[in-house]
Design an enzyme around this catalytic site. Structure first.
Site, mmCIF file in Angstrom:
data_model
loop_
_atom_site.group_PDB
_atom_site.id
_atom_site.type_symbol
_atom_site.label_atom_id
_atom_site.label_comp_id
_atom_site.label_asym_id
_atom_site.label_seq_id
_atom_site.Cartn_x
_atom_site.Cartn_y
_atom_site.Cartn_z
ATOM 1 N N ILE A 153 0.829 -1.201 0.000
ATOM 2 C CA ILE A 153 0.000 0.000 0.000
ATOM 3 C C ILE A 153 0.867 1.257 0.000
ATOM 4 O O ILE A 153 0.584 2.223 -0.729
ATOM 5 C CB ILE A 153 -0.941 -0.026 1.225
ATOM 6 C CG1 ILE A 153 -2.005 -1.123 1.051
ATOM 7 C CG2 ILE A 153 -1.596 1.336 1.445
ATOM 8 C CD1 ILE A 153 -2.821 -1.406 2.309
ATOM 9 N N ASP A 170 14.685 1.661 10.878
ATOM 10 C CA ASP A 170 13.910 0.704 11.656
ATOM 11 C C ASP A 170 12.994 1.516 12.551
ATOM 12 O O ASP A 170 13.425 2.114 13.548
ATOM 13 C CB ASP A 170 14.816 -0.197 12.496
ATOM 14 C CG ASP A 170 14.005 -1.164 13.349
ATOM 15 O OD1 ASP A 170 12.756 -1.129 13.277
ATOM 16 O OD2 ASP A 170 14.612 -1.946 14.101
ATOM 17 N N TYR A 203 -3.178 -6.803 16.920
ATOM 18 C CA TYR A 203 -3.208 -5.973 15.702
ATOM 19 C C TYR A 203 -4.375 -4.979 15.786
ATOM 20 O O TYR A 203 -4.205 -3.777 15.557
ATOM 21 C CB TYR A 203 -3.350 -6.860 14.471
ATOM 22 C CG TYR A 203 -3.424 -6.110 13.157
ATOM 23 C CD1 TYR A 203 -2.284 -5.575 12.570
ATOM 24 C CD2 TYR A 203 -4.646 -5.937 12.501
ATOM 25 C CE1 TYR A 203 -2.349 -4.890 11.365
ATOM 26 C CE2 TYR A 203 -4.720 -5.256 11.296
ATOM 27 C CZ TYR A 203 -3.565 -4.729 10.729
ATOM 28 O OH TYR A 203 -3.653 -4.039 9.538
ATOM 29 N N LYS A 228 -4.259 -0.820 15.959
ATOM 30 C CA LYS A 228 -4.895 0.028 14.953
ATOM 31 C C LYS A 228 -5.970 0.935 15.574
ATOM 32 O O LYS A 228 -6.213 2.047 15.092
ATOM 33 C CB LYS A 228 -5.485 -0.837 13.839
ATOM 34 C CG LYS A 228 -4.425 -1.549 12.997
ATOM 35 C CD LYS A 228 -3.457 -0.565 12.343
ATOM 36 C CE LYS A 228 -2.499 -1.224 11.370
ATOM 37 N NZ LYS A 228 -1.597 -0.248 10.708
ATOM 38 N N PRO A 277 -8.584 0.334 5.880
ATOM 39 C CA PRO A 277 -8.864 -0.617 4.798
ATOM 40 C C PRO A 277 -9.417 -1.928 5.346
ATOM 41 O O PRO A 277 -9.185 -2.292 6.494
ATOM 42 C CB PRO A 277 -7.482 -0.855 4.162
ATOM 43 C CG PRO A 277 -6.573 0.185 4.716
ATOM 44 C CD PRO A 277 -7.142 0.534 6.052
HETATM 45 N N1 LIG Z 1 -3.032 -5.402 3.406
HETATM 46 C C1 LIG Z 1 -4.154 -5.308 4.116
HETATM 47 O O1 LIG Z 1 -5.094 -6.114 3.974
HETATM 48 C C2 LIG Z 1 -4.321 -4.187 5.115
HETATM 49 C C3 LIG Z 1 -5.588 -4.006 5.683
HETATM 50 C C4 LIG Z 1 -5.778 -2.996 6.609
HETATM 51 C C5 LIG Z 1 -4.722 -2.182 6.965
HETATM 52 N N2 LIG Z 1 -3.499 -2.374 6.409
HETATM 53 C C6 LIG Z 1 -2.402 -1.507 6.853
HETATM 54 O O2 LIG Z 1 -1.850 -0.831 5.741
HETATM 55 C C7 LIG Z 1 -0.454 -0.625 5.966
HETATM 56 C C8 LIG Z 1 0.321 -1.170 4.778
HETATM 57 O O3 LIG Z 1 0.076 -2.562 4.661
HETATM 58 P P1 LIG Z 1 0.593 -3.425 3.424
HETATM 59 O O4 LIG Z 1 -0.476 -4.378 3.095
HETATM 60 O O5 LIG Z 1 1.149 -2.547 2.375
HETATM 61 O O6 LIG Z 1 1.782 -4.263 4.151
HETATM 62 P P2 LIG Z 1 3.206 -4.707 3.617
HETATM 63 O O7 LIG Z 1 3.672 -5.727 4.592
HETATM 64 O O8 LIG Z 1 3.178 -5.056 2.175
HETATM 65 O O9 LIG Z 1 4.070 -3.362 3.776
HETATM 66 C C9 LIG Z 1 4.409 -2.861 5.035
HETATM 67 C C10 LIG Z 1 5.712 -2.107 4.907
HETATM 68 O O10 LIG Z 1 6.073 -1.645 6.226
HETATM 69 C C11 LIG Z 1 7.468 -1.835 6.385
HETATM 70 N N3 LIG Z 1 7.824 -1.973 7.792
HETATM 71 C C12 LIG Z 1 7.336 -2.878 8.669
HETATM 72 N N4 LIG Z 1 7.971 -2.763 9.846
HETATM 73 C C13 LIG Z 1 8.883 -1.767 9.702
HETATM 74 C C14 LIG Z 1 9.856 -1.193 10.559
HETATM 75 N N5 LIG Z 1 10.045 -1.634 11.816
HETATM 76 N N6 LIG Z 1 10.604 -0.175 10.089
HETATM 77 C C15 LIG Z 1 10.445 0.269 8.826
HETATM 78 N N7 LIG Z 1 9.546 -0.241 7.965
HETATM 79 C C16 LIG Z 1 8.787 -1.250 8.397
HETATM 80 C C17 LIG Z 1 7.747 -3.133 5.631
HETATM 81 O O11 LIG Z 1 9.120 -3.289 5.345
HETATM 82 C C18 LIG Z 1 6.868 -2.993 4.405
HETATM 83 O O12 LIG Z 1 7.541 -2.365 3.338
HETATM 84 C C19 LIG Z 1 -0.113 -1.318 7.281
HETATM 85 O O13 LIG Z 1 -0.098 -0.372 8.317
HETATM 86 C C20 LIG Z 1 -1.264 -2.281 7.464
HETATM 87 O O14 LIG Z 1 -1.487 -2.614 8.817
HETATM 88 C C21 LIG Z 1 -3.279 -3.361 5.489
#
Ligand SMILES: NC(=O)c1ccc[n+]([C@@H]2O[C@H](COP(=O)([O-])OP(=O)(O)OC[C@H]3O[C@@H](n4cnc5c(N)ncnc54)[C@H](O)[C@@H]3O)[C@@H](O)[C@H]2O)c1
Length: 250
Positions: free
Chosen positions: A26, A64, A156, A160, A186
């Site tokens: 995302i 990080d 989780y 959130k 989302p």
């Molecule tokens: N995919 C879904 O279904 C969904 C649904 C609801 C909410 N979300 C939220 O949307 C956001 C993006 O999700 P996504 O699906 O793109 O996930 P994803 O796992 O594809 O991407 C998450 C990114 O966060 C980075 N990250 C994680 N921990 C980190 C840290 N300690 N330091 C630096 N970077 C870090 C990862 O390296 C990764 O690039 C998240 O906050 C997630 O909780 C996702």
């Protein structure tokens, strides 16, 4: 900064945006979308983000986000690299499944440190810059889990819900400084998050929960984020907007 993409709109021309978690999923979709609309983008991630940054004509800052000192260093580096800050998008996060009774302190801390505490810390760095400047926009990725809970994902969901609460508090405190703060909640978005435990049967069942009959795509989230970041959304703040294909309606 390398060759910027050809803008598809001038909605975000010359705006300076940080996207955490922009290496993939995302966050990458949001960074790319903002860049196509003219923004200068800095991606902060623990994964290599050079490819996404290159596609955005932006910069990658390794970080990080569970380390407060490293987060502060990276925010300063990104703001310096952009020459200021107009938009912060907090998309970095993790997800894990666990029965409620098995969530120990380490699992709780790991979840909350990145999903909630890092959101607080990046918001603070951004707001200090925005208050000293001309205001700005903050967009936090929460989840429908913040509103609906979620069996097997209590830590989780709690992290959130904290993001939604932070969003509302920040909107109240920083609105007078010209800062709008919103969260996006989302539903299921097909990314690498959760992919390891996702089955085809689950995807079909989850899709059936939406009256639109499908799951979300990163582009769906990017469209809403780009709108919230734009002046068209200038009277929207403190909201936790559902992006669930109608799965959640409150
Ligand atoms: N995919 C879904 O279904 C969904 C649904 C609801 C909410 N979300 C939220 O949307 C956001 C993006 O999700 P996504 O699906 O793109 O996930 P994803 O796992 O594809 O991407 C998450 C990114 O966060 C980075 N990250 C994680 N921990 C980190 C840290 N300690 N330091 C630096 N970077 C870090 C990862 O390296 C990764 O690039 C998240 O906050 C997630 O909780 C996702």
């Amino acid at each position: 900064m390398t060759a910027p993409p050809v803008p598809t709109s001038n909605r975000h021309t010359a705006r300076r945006a940080i996207v955490t978690g922009g290496a993939r999923g995302i966050g990458a979709a949001i960074a790319t979308h903002l860049a196509r609309e003219g923004a200068h983008v800095a991606i902060m991630d623990r994964l290599p983000a050079d490819q996404t940054a290159l596609a955005c004509g932006g910069i990658a800052v390794a970080v990080d986000l569970t380390d407060p000192a490293d987060t502060s260093r990276a925010m300063a580096e990104a703001i310096d690299g952009l020459g200021g800050l107009d938009v912060l998008v907090n998309s970095a996060g993790i997800f894990a499944l666990s029965p409620l009774l098995d969530i120990d302190v380490a699992a709780w801390d790991a979840m909350v440190d990145i999903n909630a505490r890092a959101t607080l810390l990046t918001m603070q760095s951004a707001a200090r810059q925005m208050i000293a400047g001309d205001g700005g926009v903050i967009i936090n990725l929460a989840s429908m889990a913040a509103k609906s809970g979620g069996a097997m994902e209590a830590h989780y969901a709690a992290s959130k819900a904290a993001v939604v609460a932070l969003t509302r508090a920040a909107a109240l405190e920083w609105g007078p400084h010209g800062i709008r703060v919103n969260a996006i909640c989302p539903g299921y978005v097909l990314t690498e998050m959760g992919a390891a435990t996702r089955t085809a049967d689950q995807v079909a069942e989850w899709s059936s929960r939406s009256p639109l009959g499908r799951l979300g795509a990163p582009a769906d989230v990017a469209e809403l984020a780009a709108y919230l970041a734009s002046d068209a959304a200038s009277y929207i703040t403190g909201q936790a907007l559902n992006l669930t294909g109608g799965m959640v309606m409150h």
